[in-house]
Design an enzyme around this catalytic site. Structure first.
Site, PDB file in Angstrom:
ATOM      1  N   LYS A  45     -11.465  -3.482 -21.836  1.00  0.00           N
ATOM      2  CA  LYS A  45     -10.573  -2.359 -22.172  1.00  0.00           C
ATOM      3  C   LYS A  45     -11.330  -1.221 -22.856  1.00  0.00           C
ATOM      4  O   LYS A  45     -11.131  -0.049 -22.520  1.00  0.00           O
ATOM      5  CB  LYS A  45      -9.440  -2.845 -23.093  1.00  0.00           C
ATOM      6  CG  LYS A  45      -8.517  -3.871 -22.473  1.00  0.00           C
ATOM      7  CD  LYS A  45      -7.315  -4.167 -23.346  1.00  0.00           C
ATOM      8  CE  LYS A  45      -7.693  -4.741 -24.705  1.00  0.00           C
ATOM      9  NZ  LYS A  45      -8.347  -6.063 -24.610  1.00  0.00           N
ATOM     10  N   ARG A  83       0.105  -5.271 -29.094  1.00  0.00           N
ATOM     11  CA  ARG A  83      -0.330  -6.647 -28.851  1.00  0.00           C
ATOM     12  C   ARG A  83       0.841  -7.616 -28.781  1.00  0.00           C
ATOM     13  O   ARG A  83       0.630  -8.820 -28.613  1.00  0.00           O
ATOM     14  CB  ARG A  83      -1.289  -7.107 -29.963  1.00  0.00           C
ATOM     15  CG  ARG A  83      -2.646  -6.418 -29.953  1.00  0.00           C
ATOM     16  CD  ARG A  83      -3.525  -6.977 -31.049  1.00  0.00           C
ATOM     17  NE  ARG A  83      -4.818  -6.313 -31.135  1.00  0.00           N
ATOM     18  CZ  ARG A  83      -5.906  -6.704 -30.489  1.00  0.00           C
ATOM     19  NH1 ARG A  83      -5.840  -7.748 -29.685  1.00  0.00           N
ATOM     20  NH2 ARG A  83      -7.045  -6.064 -30.629  1.00  0.00           N
ATOM     21  N   ARG A  98     -22.041 -11.350 -27.184  1.00  0.00           N
ATOM     22  CA  ARG A  98     -22.253 -10.045 -27.818  1.00  0.00           C
ATOM     23  C   ARG A  98     -23.062 -10.183 -29.102  1.00  0.00           C
ATOM     24  O   ARG A  98     -22.919 -11.142 -29.847  1.00  0.00           O
ATOM     25  CB  ARG A  98     -20.907  -9.371 -28.132  1.00  0.00           C
ATOM     26  CG  ARG A  98     -20.163  -8.934 -26.908  1.00  0.00           C
ATOM     27  CD  ARG A  98     -19.112  -7.881 -27.191  1.00  0.00           C
ATOM     28  NE  ARG A  98     -18.113  -8.270 -28.170  1.00  0.00           N
ATOM     29  CZ  ARG A  98     -16.928  -7.668 -28.299  1.00  0.00           C
ATOM     30  NH1 ARG A  98     -16.611  -6.655 -27.512  1.00  0.00           N
ATOM     31  NH2 ARG A  98     -16.078  -8.063 -29.216  1.00  0.00           N
ATOM     32  N   ARG A 117     -21.036 -11.208 -34.781  1.00  0.00           N
ATOM     33  CA  ARG A 117     -19.901 -10.948 -35.659  1.00  0.00           C
ATOM     34  C   ARG A 117     -19.002 -12.172 -35.682  1.00  0.00           C
ATOM     35  O   ARG A 117     -18.873 -12.887 -34.677  1.00  0.00           O
ATOM     36  CB  ARG A 117     -19.111  -9.726 -35.177  1.00  0.00           C
ATOM     37  CG  ARG A 117     -19.847  -8.430 -35.377  1.00  0.00           C
ATOM     38  CD  ARG A 117     -18.962  -7.229 -35.134  1.00  0.00           C
ATOM     39  NE  ARG A 117     -18.278  -7.275 -33.845  1.00  0.00           N
ATOM     40  CZ  ARG A 117     -17.980  -6.199 -33.130  1.00  0.00           C
ATOM     41  NH1 ARG A 117     -18.317  -5.006 -33.566  1.00  0.00           N
ATOM     42  NH2 ARG A 117     -17.345  -6.306 -31.983  1.00  0.00           N
ATOM     43  N   ARG A 175      -8.807 -16.450 -30.329  1.00  0.00           N
ATOM     44  CA  ARG A 175      -8.252 -15.128 -30.014  1.00  0.00           C
ATOM     45  C   ARG A 175      -7.551 -15.136 -28.662  1.00  0.00           C
ATOM     46  O   ARG A 175      -6.499 -14.514 -28.484  1.00  0.00           O
ATOM     47  CB  ARG A 175      -9.363 -14.074 -30.016  1.00  0.00           C
ATOM     48  CG  ARG A 175      -9.925 -13.774 -31.396  1.00  0.00           C
ATOM     49  CD  ARG A 175     -11.187 -12.938 -31.311  1.00  0.00           C
ATOM     50  NE  ARG A 175     -10.928 -11.598 -30.774  1.00  0.00           N
ATOM     51  CZ  ARG A 175     -11.885 -10.772 -30.373  1.00  0.00           C
ATOM     52  NH1 ARG A 175     -13.153 -11.151 -30.443  1.00  0.00           N
ATOM     53  NH2 ARG A 175     -11.576  -9.583 -29.919  1.00  0.00           N
TER      54      ARG A 175
END
Length: 207
Positions: free
Chosen positions: A13, A88, A122, A153, A164
């Site tokens: 996104k 969301r 990532r 992270r 998530r």
């Protein structure tokens, strides 16, 4: 044009929003970017949401909705915007409908395991705020921009990514039906190169 980008975390996104921003000349509104900025600057909001985000949870609706409402009231959103990461949930979508008219909701459809690989791979540089993927790095822990030390992270660890995705499936996936029932949903295959996915979105918007 007021656009919402839907899709699981890691579906692309943010990347698509940046490209659309450049072409359509309207701002990208990312709640994730707003939250990370506050975390880095250790603002009252940042301190409030730090533990929530680190555990993979979602910021309470009342905080998120007000942040978005304030942002969309700014002058640069007068001709349209691209919402990335909001709404969301159905509750957030209903709240958004109370003060904004959405023209199109684009759903980026990507396989779950592909998303896990994208996000858990990532790496982030705290020194220059660069974000990279291990598949493109020649050195797994060294920033290619500033030579700073790359980190994972907390919200990009594999365990947190799977948490998530579970939250997404429970709370956000129903948004697809919400916007479909209102005749505003288009689903785009989110797999492939950035250019391939972007071309699919452009074709949808032209129609």
């Amino acid at each position: 044009m007021n656009i919402i980008l839907l899709g699981a975390p890691g579906s692309g996104k943010g990347t698509m929003a940046q490209k659309l921003t450049s072409e359509l000349k309207i701002p990208q509104i990312s709640t994730g970017d707003i939250f990370r900025k506050n975390l880095k600057e250790e603002t009252p909001l940042g301190l409030q949401i730090k533990d929530i985000l680190a555990s993979g949870g979602l910021v309470p609706d009342e905080i998120t909705i007000q942040i978005v409402k304030n942002r969309l009231a700014e002058a640069d959103c007068a001709n349209g915007y691209i919402l990335d990461g909001f709404p969301r949930s159905i509750a957030q979508a209903e709240a958004l409908d109370a003060f904004q008219n959405i023209d199109c909701a684009i759903n980026l459809d990507v396989d779950k395991e592909t998303v896990v690989k994208r996000l858990s791979g990532r790496r982030f540089c705290p020194d220059c705020s660069g974000t990279f993927h291990i598949s493109t790095l020649t050195h797994a822990t060294k920033c290619p921009n500033c030579s700073g030390k790359l980190i994972i992270r907390p919200d990009d660890s594999e365990a947190t990514v799977r948490d998530r995705l579970k939250v997404y499936e429970e709370n956000t996936f129903p948004l697809i039906e919400y916007y479909r029932s209102r005749g505003k949903l288009v689903t785009v295959n989110g797999s492939g190169t950035v250019e391939e996915v972007y071309e699919r979105i452009v074709q949808v918007l032209h129609r």
